[in-house]
Design a protein around this motif. Sequence first.
Motif, short mmCIF file in Angstrom:
data_model
loop_
_atom_site.label_atom_id
_atom_site.label_comp_id
_atom_site.label_asym_id
_atom_site.label_seq_id
_atom_site.Cartn_x
_atom_site.Cartn_y
_atom_site.Cartn_z
N VAL A 168 0.79 -1.23 -0.04
CA VAL A 168 -0.08 -0.20 -0.14
C VAL A 168 0.92 1.19 -0.12
CG1 VAL A 168 -1.76 1.33 1.27
CG2 VAL A 168 -1.90 -1.17 1.00
N PHE A 169 0.77 2.13 -1.05
CA PHE A 169 1.64 3.10 -1.16
C PHE A 169 0.77 4.38 -1.04
CE2 PHE A 169 2.95 6.45 -4.22
CZ PHE A 169 4.24 6.74 -3.70
N SER A 170 0.89 5.40 -0.12
CA SER A 170 0.05 6.43 -0.05
C SER A 170 0.77 7.82 -0.61
CB SER A 170 0.01 6.91 1.43
OG SER A 170 -0.57 8.20 1.71
N GLY A 171 0.27 8.25 -1.65
CA GLY A 171 0.69 9.30 -2.27
C GLY A 171 0.12 10.63 -1.89
N TYR A 172 -0.08 11.66 -2.83
CA TYR A 172 -0.73 12.86 -2.27
C TYR A 172 -1.36 13.59 -3.56
CZ TYR A 172 3.38 15.44 -3.97
OH TYR A 172 4.49 15.77 -4.52
N TRP A 173 -2.48 14.39 -3.46
CA TRP A 173 -3.28 15.03 -4.45
C TRP A 173 -2.48 16.61 -4.30
CZ3 TRP A 173 -6.29 13.20 -7.62
CH2 TRP A 173 -6.91 13.69 -8.74
N PRO A 174 -1.66 16.97 -5.38
CA PRO A 174 -0.92 18.36 -5.28
C PRO A 174 -1.65 19.74 -5.38
CG PRO A 174 -1.10 17.47 -7.42
CD PRO A 174 -1.83 16.47 -6.70
N ILE A 175 -1.18 20.47 -4.43
CA ILE A 175 -1.89 21.73 -4.30
C ILE A 175 -0.75 22.63 -4.14
CG2 ILE A 175 -4.06 20.98 -3.46
CD1 ILE A 175 -3.45 22.28 -0.66
N LYS A 176 -1.12 24.18 -4.12
CA LYS A 176 -0.12 25.09 -3.72
C LYS A 176 1.09 24.88 -4.38
CE LYS A 176 -2.74 26.81 0.23
NZ LYS A 176 -2.69 27.27 1.80
N GLY A 177 1.28 24.56 -5.66
CA GLY A 177 2.47 24.34 -5.89
C GLY A 177 3.21 23.02 -5.64
N GLU A 178 2.76 22.16 -5.17
CA GLU A 178 3.60 20.71 -5.04
C GLU A 178 3.76 20.26 -6.21
OE1 GLU A 178 1.45 19.82 -0.59
OE2 GLU A 178 0.62 19.09 -2.12
N PHE A 179 4.41 19.39 -6.29
CA PHE A 179 4.99 18.65 -7.27
C PHE A 179 3.97 17.44 -7.89
CE2 PHE A 179 8.58 20.65 -5.56
CZ PHE A 179 8.77 21.51 -6.23
N ASP A 180 3.54 17.37 -8.98
CA ASP A 180 2.52 16.32 -9.56
C ASP A 180 2.99 14.89 -9.74
OD1 ASP A 180 0.22 15.33 -10.21
OD2 ASP A 180 0.06 16.67 -12.09
N LEU A 181 2.69 14.12 -8.66
CA LEU A 181 3.17 12.79 -9.04
C LEU A 181 2.04 11.83 -9.35
CD1 LEU A 181 5.68 12.46 -5.76
CD2 LEU A 181 6.10 13.48 -8.05
N ARG A 182 1.06 12.19 -9.74
CA ARG A 182 -0.16 11.55 -10.29
C ARG A 182 0.12 10.84 -11.28
NH1 ARG A 182 -4.75 16.23 -10.20
NH2 ARG A 182 -2.85 17.25 -11.05
N PRO A 183 0.89 11.04 -12.26
CA PRO A 183 1.20 10.12 -13.36
C PRO A 183 1.91 8.80 -12.59
CG PRO A 183 1.71 12.34 -14.37
CD PRO A 183 1.38 12.38 -12.70
N LEU A 184 2.89 9.10 -11.89
CA LEU A 184 3.69 7.72 -11.11
C LEU A 184 2.55 6.93 -10.40
CD1 LEU A 184 5.94 6.34 -10.43
CD2 LEU A 184 6.59 7.76 -8.61
N MET A 185 1.59 7.73 -9.76
CA MET A 185 0.66 6.99 -9.07
C MET A 185 -0.09 6.00 -9.96
SD MET A 185 -0.65 10.05 -6.54
CE MET A 185 -2.15 9.44 -6.34
N ALA A 186 -0.65 6.44 -10.98
CA ALA A 186 -1.36 5.80 -11.97
C ALA A 186 -0.49 4.43 -12.43
CB ALA A 186 -1.76 6.69 -13.08
N GLU A 187 0.84 4.89 -12.61
CA GLU A 187 1.69 3.89 -13.23
C GLU A 187 2.02 2.84 -12.20
OE1 GLU A 187 6.44 3.56 -13.75
OE2 GLU A 187 5.49 5.25 -14.55
N LEU A 188 2.04 3.03 -10.94
CA LEU A 188 1.94 2.10 -9.69
C LEU A 188 0.81 1.35 -9.86
CD1 LEU A 188 3.85 4.41 -7.06
CD2 LEU A 188 5.12 2.36 -8.60
N HIS A 189 -0.18 1.89 -9.69
CA HIS A 189 -1.63 1.20 -9.85
C HIS A 189 -1.60 0.12 -10.92
CE1 HIS A 189 -5.91 0.40 -9.64
NE2 HIS A 189 -5.75 0.71 -11.04
N GLY A 190 -1.02 0.50 -12.16
CA GLY A 190 -0.96 -0.46 -13.00
C GLY A 190 -0.20 -1.56 -12.88
N ALA A 191 0.92 -1.09 -12.17
CA ALA A 191 1.96 -2.35 -11.68
C ALA A 191 1.29 -3.23 -10.69
CB ALA A 191 3.25 -1.91 -11.73
#
Length: 232
Positions: free
Chosen positions: A87-110
């Motif tokens: 189980v990997f906890s990411g984050y939803w980016p706000i206020k200039g945080e760096f967007d790791l959502r593509p990696l989150m989707a990639e990890l889900h697919g893996a």
Amino acid sequence: MTAEEDGGRYASPPCMAGEIAPDYFDPLAVDPAQARDVARWRRAERERLRAERLAMSVEARATVGRAISGHLRALLDARFGGAKGRVFSGYWPIKGEFDLRPLMAELHGAGVTVALPVVEVKAAPLVFRRWTPETKMVRGDWNIPVPPPEAERLHPDIALAPFLGWSEGAYRLGYGGGYFDRTLAALLPRPFAIGIGLQSARLATIYPQPHDIALDLILTEAGVQAEKEPRP
């Protein structure tokens, strides 16, 4: 309905916690006056570091996000076998945080189970709700997207913690609400905690207080920068 009308319940990422408790400090600190001095210094540093991050161009922020994603992917491969089945906890980016959502989707697919942290109860540890690229997000407080209340609750094995500043020993200067520290103190077994942010946000120290809990490591666009000091 406001949070106050709903009995103090929240559904929002912890990165807004400083707006819940902007003057947060630990009343159990050894020296209350010193703790308040540190709290004032941290507020000033948060404002400075947040302004510097927000001043970055969209292109620069995207470049940093891609670099961090690459280093994080390599870290997960090297230390967790890619994290498949974990189980990997990411984050939803706000206020200039760096967007790791593509990696989150990639990890889900893996085959990695992905979660997002949510503040459900004020001044309580975070909860973690399952996320997939197909999750129909809902608007929490401050109109920030979060997984819906009916999403599966999970216990993370690996958890990301966005930061504004960092120092040696893997200490994180967060957003001021104390939520991540509360969560690390409460979760058993404790997840492997990774701080995510800018290399240039390094501080000589965050003046650790009794409530501060070191992360396992700090990861920036330059790679792994600091790891938690082993206990004597």
